[in-house]
Scaffold this motif. Structure first.
Motif, short mmCIF file in Angstrom:
data_model
loop_
_atom_site.label_atom_id
_atom_site.label_comp_id
_atom_site.label_asym_id
_atom_site.label_seq_id
_atom_site.Cartn_x
_atom_site.Cartn_y
_atom_site.Cartn_z
N HIS A 98 0.83 -1.20 0.00
CA HIS A 98 0.00 0.00 0.00
C HIS A 98 0.88 1.26 0.00
CE1 HIS A 98 -3.48 2.45 0.68
NE2 HIS A 98 -3.00 2.93 1.81
N ALA A 99 1.91 1.25 0.82
CA ALA A 99 2.81 2.41 0.91
C ALA A 99 3.55 2.64 -0.41
CB ALA A 99 3.83 2.22 2.04
N ALA A 100 3.73 1.58 -1.19
CA ALA A 100 4.41 1.72 -2.48
C ALA A 100 3.47 2.27 -3.55
CB ALA A 100 4.98 0.37 -2.93
N GLY A 101 2.20 2.50 -3.16
CA GLY A 101 1.26 3.11 -4.09
C GLY A 101 0.49 2.11 -4.93
N VAL A 102 0.50 0.84 -4.53
CA VAL A 102 -0.24 -0.17 -5.29
C VAL A 102 -1.58 -0.43 -4.58
CG1 VAL A 102 -0.23 -2.59 -6.04
CG2 VAL A 102 1.85 -1.21 -6.23
N ASP A 103 -2.64 -0.48 -5.37
CA ASP A 103 -3.99 -0.67 -4.85
C ASP A 103 -4.12 -2.03 -4.15
OD1 ASP A 103 -6.70 -0.52 -4.38
OD2 ASP A 103 -7.25 -1.17 -6.40
N GLY B 48 1.14 -2.64 -9.85
CA GLY B 48 0.20 -1.52 -9.77
C GLY B 48 0.29 -0.65 -11.01
N SER C 132 1.38 2.47 -11.07
CA SER C 132 2.53 3.37 -11.08
C SER C 132 3.81 2.71 -10.57
CB SER C 132 2.23 4.60 -10.24
OG SER C 132 1.89 4.18 -8.94
N ARG D 142 9.64 -1.12 -6.77
CA ARG D 142 9.82 -0.87 -5.35
C ARG D 142 10.11 -2.21 -4.69
NH1 ARG D 142 7.83 3.81 -3.33
NH2 ARG D 142 9.21 3.22 -1.64
#
Ligand SMILES: [Zn+2]
Ligand SMILES: [Zn+2]
Length: 273
Positions: free
Chosen positions: A20-25, A53, A55, A112
């Motif tokens: 989640h912190a890496a920006g993946v849903d 994800g 991004s 990431r």
């Protein structure tokens, strides 16, 4: 203190939070239909080795598998080889891992890394157990990937990666090249345009999607190329310039397929129009 010391995981963190912190849903981790297990421990996802994800691509990497040399941290892996020796979920996860690496290259996504420490499955450990985890704040990228064997080397970025092309390499080169040639070629091409194209390509050849090579001082090398040549009045703008691996750059000029390559590159540039 080495870089490897800095990214040694010391806390027991959850995969869910780090992904989640890496920006993946991670919203689909939520278990519905009255199942009581919480999203974060959903076994369908939390044991996976890779997550894709929009991004970023997140990969689980072992801290003790990382190698640091002259300030550059690398990680060699071959998920295809792992898959050949695996069954069940392990086989699936290894295949997903290779697909995730291919996606990172194709879509030019940053990688990431969730850095894992604990017990790896080997001759003395029957099962894998991750004791500590950390999300590396610095992005990684594919340095090399062998399509034939599946062998892959990932490299940890040193801050923002620096992308250079054949002209930059010549400007900072120690050899004194033919001054006249350099002046003509460099002045004809806008450095901002080249840099903008190199940034857009993010280190991957815009024709074959393979990573450019890393130079001795850690920069990523691709060659900039005018799809419609300047000699044919092609404009010196990002809409007519692509970044190519040296092999495809030569092929775009001299190959039997050069017309087809030009068409494909024009189609590629259309996607940015
Ligand atoms: Zn290429
Ligand atoms: Zn060219």
């Amino acid at each position: 203190m080495t870089i490897l010391d800095e990214i040694e995981p010391i806390r027991r963190q959850r995969v869910y939070d780090l992904v989640h912190a890496a920006g993946v849903d991670v919203s689909h981790w939520d278990v519905s239909k009255g199942n009581s297990s919480s999203a974060a421990s959903n076994p369908k996802y939390c044991f996976d080795w890779s997550f894709v994800g929009e991004s970023a691509v997140v990969l689980n990497l072992w801290h003790d598998g990382m190698e640091e040399r002259e300030g550059i941290v690398r990680y060699a892996l071959n998920p295809r080889q792992t898959a050949e020796k695996a069954t069940g979920r392990r086989l699936l996860r290894a295949r997903q891992m290779e697909a995730a690496i291919q996606t990172a290259m194709r879509a030019r996504l940053p990688i990431r890394a969730i850095v894992n420490a604990g017990n790896r499955k080997n001759a003395s450990n029957r099962t894998t157990s991750v004791k500590r985890r950390l999300l590396d704040p610095v992005a990684w990228r594919v340095e090399s990937y062998d399509d034939e064997t599946g062998h892959c080397t990932l490299v940890r970025s040193q801050g923002r990666p620096t992308f250079i092309d054949q002209f930059t390499a010549r400007e900072i080169g120690t050899e004194s090249p033919d001054k006249k040639t350099v002046t003509t070629e460099v002045t004809a091409r806008c450095p901002q345009v080249r840099q903008q194209v190199l940034t857009r390509a993010n280190g991957y050849c815009e024709y074959c999607r393979e990573p450019g090579f890393t130079t001795g001082d850690g920069k990523i090398f691709l060659e900039t190329h005018h799809v419609i040549p300047l000699a044919e009045s092609g404009p010196d703008t990002p809409h007519n310039v692509v970044a190519l691996c040296p092999n495809h750059h030569r092929e775009a000029h001299h190959g039997a397929m050069r017309d087809a390559i030009r068409q494909q590159l024009l189609a590629h540039l259309q996607t940015f129009a």
